[in-house]
Design a protein around this motif. Structure first.
Motif, short mmCIF file in Angstrom:
data_model
loop_
_atom_site.label_atom_id
_atom_site.label_comp_id
_atom_site.label_asym_id
_atom_site.label_seq_id
_atom_site.Cartn_x
_atom_site.Cartn_y
_atom_site.Cartn_z
N LYS A 1 8.26 -1.49 -17.49
CA LYS A 1 9.42 -1.74 -16.65
C LYS A 1 9.17 -1.47 -15.17
O LYS A 1 9.96 -1.85 -14.33
CB LYS A 1 10.59 -0.85 -17.09
CG LYS A 1 11.10 -1.18 -18.48
CD LYS A 1 12.27 -0.29 -18.81
CE LYS A 1 12.84 -0.61 -20.16
NZ LYS A 1 14.00 0.24 -20.47
N THR A 2 8.09 -0.79 -14.85
CA THR A 2 7.80 -0.41 -13.47
C THR A 2 7.00 -1.51 -12.78
O THR A 2 5.95 -1.90 -13.26
CB THR A 2 7.02 0.92 -13.43
OG1 THR A 2 7.78 1.91 -14.13
CG2 THR A 2 6.77 1.36 -12.01
N ARG A 3 7.55 -2.00 -11.66
CA ARG A 3 6.88 -3.07 -10.92
C ARG A 3 6.97 -2.79 -9.43
O ARG A 3 7.91 -2.15 -8.97
CB ARG A 3 7.56 -4.42 -11.18
CG ARG A 3 7.57 -4.86 -12.61
CD ARG A 3 8.22 -6.22 -12.79
NE ARG A 3 9.65 -6.16 -12.41
CZ ARG A 3 10.27 -7.13 -11.77
NH1 ARG A 3 9.64 -8.22 -11.40
NH2 ARG A 3 11.54 -7.03 -11.48
N ILE A 4 6.01 -3.31 -8.72
CA ILE A 4 6.08 -3.33 -7.26
C ILE A 4 6.30 -4.79 -6.88
O ILE A 4 5.48 -5.64 -7.21
CB ILE A 4 4.79 -2.77 -6.63
CG1 ILE A 4 4.63 -1.29 -7.00
CG2 ILE A 4 4.83 -2.96 -5.11
CD1 ILE A 4 3.34 -0.67 -6.51
N GLU B 1 0.83 -1.21 0.00
CA GLU B 1 0.00 0.00 0.00
C GLU B 1 0.86 1.25 0.00
O GLU B 1 0.60 2.21 -0.73
CB GLU B 1 -0.95 0.01 1.21
CG GLU B 1 -2.00 -1.08 1.18
CD GLU B 1 -1.48 -2.48 1.54
OE1 GLU B 1 -0.45 -2.58 2.26
OE2 GLU B 1 -2.07 -3.47 1.08
N GLN B 2 1.90 1.24 0.83
CA GLN B 2 2.81 2.39 0.87
C GLN B 2 3.51 2.55 -0.48
O GLN B 2 3.67 3.66 -0.97
CB GLN B 2 3.84 2.23 1.99
CG GLN B 2 4.75 3.44 2.12
CD GLN B 2 5.84 3.23 3.16
OE1 GLN B 2 6.26 2.12 3.43
NE2 GLN B 2 6.30 4.34 3.73
N ALA B 3 3.92 1.45 -1.09
CA ALA B 3 4.59 1.51 -2.40
C ALA B 3 3.65 2.10 -3.45
O ALA B 3 4.09 2.90 -4.29
CB ALA B 3 5.06 0.12 -2.81
N GLU B 4 2.38 1.72 -3.41
CA GLU B 4 1.42 2.27 -4.37
C GLU B 4 1.21 3.76 -4.14
O GLU B 4 1.09 4.53 -5.10
CB GLU B 4 0.11 1.50 -4.28
CG GLU B 4 0.24 0.09 -4.84
CD GLU B 4 -0.95 -0.81 -4.55
OE1 GLU B 4 -1.86 -0.40 -3.80
OE2 GLU B 4 -0.94 -1.94 -5.07
N GLN B 5 1.21 4.20 -2.88
CA GLN B 5 1.09 5.63 -2.58
C GLN B 5 2.31 6.40 -3.08
O GLN B 5 2.18 7.49 -3.64
CB GLN B 5 0.91 5.85 -1.08
CG GLN B 5 -0.42 5.38 -0.54
CD GLN B 5 -0.49 5.42 0.98
OE1 GLN B 5 0.52 5.69 1.66
NE2 GLN B 5 -1.67 5.15 1.51
N PHE C 1 14.92 -8.54 -7.13
CA PHE C 1 14.73 -7.85 -8.40
C PHE C 1 16.06 -7.30 -8.88
O PHE C 1 17.02 -7.21 -8.13
CB PHE C 1 13.69 -6.73 -8.27
CG PHE C 1 14.03 -5.67 -7.26
CD1 PHE C 1 14.65 -4.50 -7.66
CD2 PHE C 1 13.73 -5.83 -5.93
CE1 PHE C 1 14.96 -3.52 -6.73
CE2 PHE C 1 14.02 -4.86 -4.99
CZ PHE C 1 14.65 -3.69 -5.39
N SER C 2 16.10 -6.95 -10.14
CA SER C 2 17.29 -6.33 -10.73
C SER C 2 16.95 -4.89 -11.07
O SER C 2 15.84 -4.59 -11.54
CB SER C 2 17.72 -7.08 -11.98
OG SER C 2 18.13 -8.37 -11.65
#
Length: 86
Positions: free
Chosen positions: A32-35, A8-12, A42-43
């Motif tokens: 290219k953008t992922r959570i 949730e914090q990452a999405e904010q 991850f790389s």
């Protein structure tokens, strides 16, 4: 790259960054953008990032560049290292 405590914090954070980038004519590349969770690893820009739990149960963040190097570059680095070792 942003490291957060929860999805949730990452999405904010992503939403805030999207709002900050937009007036500057910039945007995330959604391909290219992922959570991701750091335990999945991850790389990013040639670095391999993941969390490792040792025998005592302590979690350590590992950031490695070496594993992602091309085999030829790795051989060159090892050869230089061998020359400089006493």
């Amino acid at each position: 790259m942003a490291m957060c405590h929860s999805r949730e914090q990452a999405e904010q954070v992503k939403a805030s960054l999207t709002a900050w980038l937009e007036p500057r004519g910039l945007r995330f590349n959604e391909d290219k953008t992922r959570i991701v969770h750091v335990e999945d690893g991850f790389s990013f820009l040639g670095f391999d990032i993941r969390r490792h739990v040792d025998r005592q149960g302590s979690g350590k963040l590992l950031i490695a560049f070496y594993r992602l190097l091309h085999a030829h570059s790795r051989r060159q680095i090892l050869a230089r290292r061998a020359v400089h070792q006493p």
